[in-house]
Design an enzyme around this catalytic site. Sequence first.
Site, PDB file in Angstrom:
ATOM      1  N   LYS A   1     -81.111 -14.407 -28.806  1.00 41.83           N
ATOM      2  CA  LYS A   1     -80.657 -15.602 -28.070  1.00 41.83           C
ATOM      3  C   LYS A   1     -81.422 -16.828 -28.559  1.00 41.83           C
ATOM      4  CE  LYS A   1     -80.507 -17.571 -23.478  1.00 41.83           C
ATOM      5  NZ  LYS A   1     -81.060 -17.510 -22.145  1.00 41.83           N
TER       6      LYS A   1
ATOM      7  N   ASP B   1     -61.214 -23.580 -36.925  1.00 42.07           N
ATOM      8  CA  ASP B   1     -61.277 -23.941 -38.341  1.00 42.07           C
ATOM      9  C   ASP B   1     -62.662 -23.714 -38.934  1.00 42.07           C
ATOM     10  OD1 ASP B   1     -58.648 -24.721 -39.019  1.00 42.07           O
ATOM     11  OD2 ASP B   1     -58.887 -26.491 -37.751  1.00 42.07           O
TER      12      ASP B   1
ATOM     13  N   ASN C   1     -61.921 -22.541 -28.070  1.00 39.99           N
ATOM     14  CA  ASN C   1     -61.053 -23.641 -27.642  1.00 39.99           C
ATOM     15  C   ASN C   1     -60.285 -23.258 -26.385  1.00 39.99           C
ATOM     16  OD1 ASN C   1     -58.430 -22.382 -28.441  1.00 39.99           O
ATOM     17  ND2 ASN C   1     -59.474 -22.393 -30.431  1.00 39.99           N
TER      18      ASN C   1
ATOM     19  N   LYS D   1     -48.594 -25.107 -46.141  1.00 44.28           N
ATOM     20  CA  LYS D   1     -48.793 -23.676 -45.885  1.00 44.28           C
ATOM     21  C   LYS D   1     -47.578 -22.852 -46.307  1.00 44.28           C
ATOM     22  CE  LYS D   1     -51.904 -24.776 -42.050  1.00 44.28           C
ATOM     23  NZ  LYS D   1     -52.929 -24.152 -41.233  1.00 44.28           N
TER      24      LYS D   1
ATOM     25  N   PHE E   1     -47.506 -22.918 -35.786  1.00 49.82           N
ATOM     26  CA  PHE E   1     -47.528 -23.914 -34.724  1.00 49.82           C
ATOM     27  C   PHE E   1     -48.400 -25.060 -35.214  1.00 49.82           C
ATOM     28  CE2 PHE E   1     -45.781 -22.681 -30.528  1.00 49.82           C
ATOM     29  CZ  PHE E   1     -45.196 -21.490 -30.889  1.00 49.82           C
TER      30      PHE E   1
ATOM     31  N   LYS F   1     -48.072 -29.736 -42.618  1.00 46.21           N
ATOM     32  CA  LYS F   1     -48.554 -28.342 -42.512  1.00 46.21           C
ATOM     33  C   LYS F   1     -47.492 -27.353 -42.979  1.00 46.21           C
ATOM     34  CE  LYS F   1     -51.966 -29.214 -38.931  1.00 46.21           C
ATOM     35  NZ  LYS F   1     -52.283 -29.314 -37.530  1.00 46.21           N
TER      36      LYS F   1
END
Length: 287
Positions: free
Chosen positions: A178, A168, A99, A230, A212, A226
């Site tokens: 490859k 995730d 990301n 959590k 975060f 969250k």
Amino acid sequence: LMATQAPVLIAPAMNIHMYENPILQENLRKLRRVGYEILEPGEGYLACGYEGKGRLPDPEAILDQIRWQLKKKDLTNEKLVVTAGPSREPLDPIRYISNRSSGKMGYALARAAARRGAEVVLISGPTALMAPPGVKLTAVNTAAEMRQAILDEYATCTGVVMAAAVADYHPAQFSADKIKRGTGSLQVRLEPNPDILKELGQRKDGKLLIGFAAETGNLEANAEKKLREKNLDMIVANDVTREGGGFDGDTNIATIIDRRGATRSLPLMSKDELADHIFDHLLTLRR
Ligand code: PMT
């Protein structure tokens, strides 16, 4: 200079042979002994035409050192594990899923915590950043490696701050060779990664847990969910669609929500400033 009661930082810059001269080196040792801070010169092209040690450090490095010296040391009782950057989930020896995290938010947190006297372990996915001074860096690639590195430090830390953008999912299969181009479409099956923060929240063991939330809508409601799911003490919600917020840049726009329900929306600010707000809030929770 001798009359001042303020802390003094000396940044010597000169010709390499002058700098290496034993008389000068002895004088620097003497200054250190009486409490002056000396910032080592950098290496490279010198104004006299020589190459080597003797360059005035970058203004940013001098400023960083000044901030370090002047910062109040209010986190000396903390050993914090800070995570930063993306995780990379490999598909084959060449490709991976990842990301846009640059690591800047996590590195700003590690820098601020160390400046304020905390012992800091920075567990970082791949980034282009240098570890801040006084911080122990553990480099990882995948979410599984990040999880293991955190667990290795968990027993001895007082808190964990997770700014890393952990993937995730990871590809269900890693191809040792490859993956070759075919004629049709290619399907990649993904398996879920462990939710590291959720696992820490289930154990807790008296640690302070700060997460975060990178959101693209319903910022506070999603972040609060969250926080509860959590079992966190605090969550820093950033709307990553806003100009100047979230991924990659030097600034962020965040809302801090804590386990007591206190909510604080902060304006656009540098990631360094936001890091200090987060640790100020951590101290209010400690109290
Ligand atoms: O690195 P920068 O370019 O500076 O960008 C900063 C940032 C946008 C990455 C950062 O501010 C941020 O928001 N980090 C968290 C990104 C994220 O993964 O958010 P999330 O809402 O998907 O996850 C919630 C929390 O759970 C996060 O603390 C995350 O670290 C943690 N998590 C997520 C997935 C997972 N498998 N395990 C986790 O522990």
